[in-house]
Design an enzyme around this catalytic site. Structure first.
Site, mmCIF file in Angstrom:
data_model
loop_
_atom_site.group_PDB
_atom_site.id
_atom_site.type_symbol
_atom_site.label_atom_id
_atom_site.label_comp_id
_atom_site.label_asym_id
_atom_site.label_seq_id
_atom_site.Cartn_x
_atom_site.Cartn_y
_atom_site.Cartn_z
ATOM 1 N N HIS A 66 19.370 25.209 -18.798
ATOM 2 C CA HIS A 66 19.225 23.881 -18.181
ATOM 3 C C HIS A 66 17.962 23.155 -18.653
ATOM 4 C CE1 HIS A 66 16.561 25.583 -14.923
ATOM 5 N NE2 HIS A 66 16.075 24.361 -14.954
ATOM 6 N N ASP A 113 22.381 30.854 -17.275
ATOM 7 C CA ASP A 113 21.349 29.854 -17.530
ATOM 8 C C ASP A 113 20.355 30.355 -18.577
ATOM 9 O OD1 ASP A 113 19.833 27.576 -17.365
ATOM 10 O OD2 ASP A 113 18.956 28.013 -15.398
ATOM 11 N N GLN A 202 9.244 23.612 -9.914
ATOM 12 C CA GLN A 202 9.665 22.781 -11.025
ATOM 13 C C GLN A 202 8.627 22.847 -12.152
ATOM 14 O OE1 GLN A 202 10.390 18.258 -11.167
ATOM 15 N NE2 GLN A 202 11.918 19.065 -9.767
ATOM 16 N N GLY A 203 9.135 23.046 -13.372
ATOM 17 C CA GLY A 203 8.232 23.201 -14.520
ATOM 18 C C GLY A 203 8.057 24.651 -14.907
ATOM 19 N N ASP A 204 8.361 25.562 -13.974
ATOM 20 C CA ASP A 204 8.323 27.004 -14.278
ATOM 21 C C ASP A 204 9.656 27.475 -14.849
ATOM 22 O OD1 ASP A 204 5.692 27.520 -13.320
ATOM 23 O OD2 ASP A 204 6.463 27.562 -11.265
#
Ligand code: 4AZ
Length: 258
Positions: A66, A113, A202-204
């Protein structure tokens, strides 16, 4: 009677369970790139960081599908050997030459994913091997894993300038299914604390969660960050070892005799 009341009150007031390790990944602490040389971050062509990744071979980065779906390799950058995102002098910035998406990937919360970025050059940093089918014990509930990344340090906060880490125990699959009804046990695991407070954010995504010198999971999804009863969900990497081997360690092209 008064004593009993005091006992009950103090039991209520003393925080129970596992508290956040520190303040500030969410609830984490600084990690060094020297100790985690395989930890990389992904940016767009302008240098804005949006995901993490792991060097799993000298020229291969494992990340989340993703993170890179719909992006072209030339608009992607892998930043390796750099702990401080603002330290432009350190490490190496590489543009991938190819993106492999797991062929069954649809959405993070449906599994598969995973993506592998192929770099045009081998990087001078030690890769981290990924978990294999025989590494089942690493996924036992209670196993202490370590997640790393440059993601947000609070649910609505900013991403981190520095590499952060947090210790997150594997949670039982039945707990994950109860909190996330569409959780796919075979393809995912969840890790963290029932009370929240420490988590990836978010961002990890795309980044590593590790134990025993192996990449155990890839940060994938979750409801918010560090919320009570809403742990982070990670790709169960061992389950994909057989899909990853031919992509990460392709057999050298066969020399055909004329
Ligand atoms: C994300 O959006 C994300 N709390 C990463 C991790 C988690 C949630 C969301 C887990 O990249």
């Amino acid at each position: 009677m008064r004593r009993l009341l005091v006992l009950v009150l103090s039991a209520l007031l003393v925080p129970t369970g596992v508290a956040a390790a520190d303040v500030q990944v969410v609830g984490g602490e600084r990690a060094s790139i020297a100790a985690n040389p395989w930890a990389v971050h992904l940016t767009d062509a302008r240098g804005a960081q949006f995901c993490g990744g792991t060097l799993v071979a000298p020229a291969k980065v494992l990340t989340a599908a993703h993170c890179v779906q719909g992006r072209s390799p030339r608009n992607l950058r892998v930043v390796a050997g750099r702990e401080d995102k603002l330290d432009r002098e350190s490490g190496i910035v590489a543009t991938p030459v190819d993106i492999w998406l797991h062929p069954q990937f649809i959405a993070a919360d449906q599994g598969e994913d995973l993506a592998v970025l192929t770099l045009g050059e081998a990087l001078p940093y030690s890769p981290l091997p990924f978990a294999e089918a025989a590494d089942g014990p690493l996924y036992e509930p209670g196993t202490q894993l370590r997640a790393l990344g440059w993601g947000r340090t609070s649910e609505n906060g900013r991403t981190s300038r520095f590499l952060m880490q947090a210790t997150l125990p594997v949670l039982p699959d039945d707990y994950c299914v109860r909190t996330y009804p569409h959780f796919v046990k075979a393809d995912m695991f969840c890790a963290g604390y029932e009370g929240g407070k420490v988590d990836t954010c978010q961002g990890d995504s795309g980044g590593p969660i590790v134990a025993g010198g192996k990449l155990v999971g890839v940060t994938s999804w979750g409801e918010g960050c560090a919320r009570k009863g809403k742990p982070g969900v990670y790709v169960r990497v061992s389950r994909y070892a057989k899909d990853l081997h031919p992509v990460v360690n392709p057999a050298p092209a066969e020399v055909v005799d004329p």
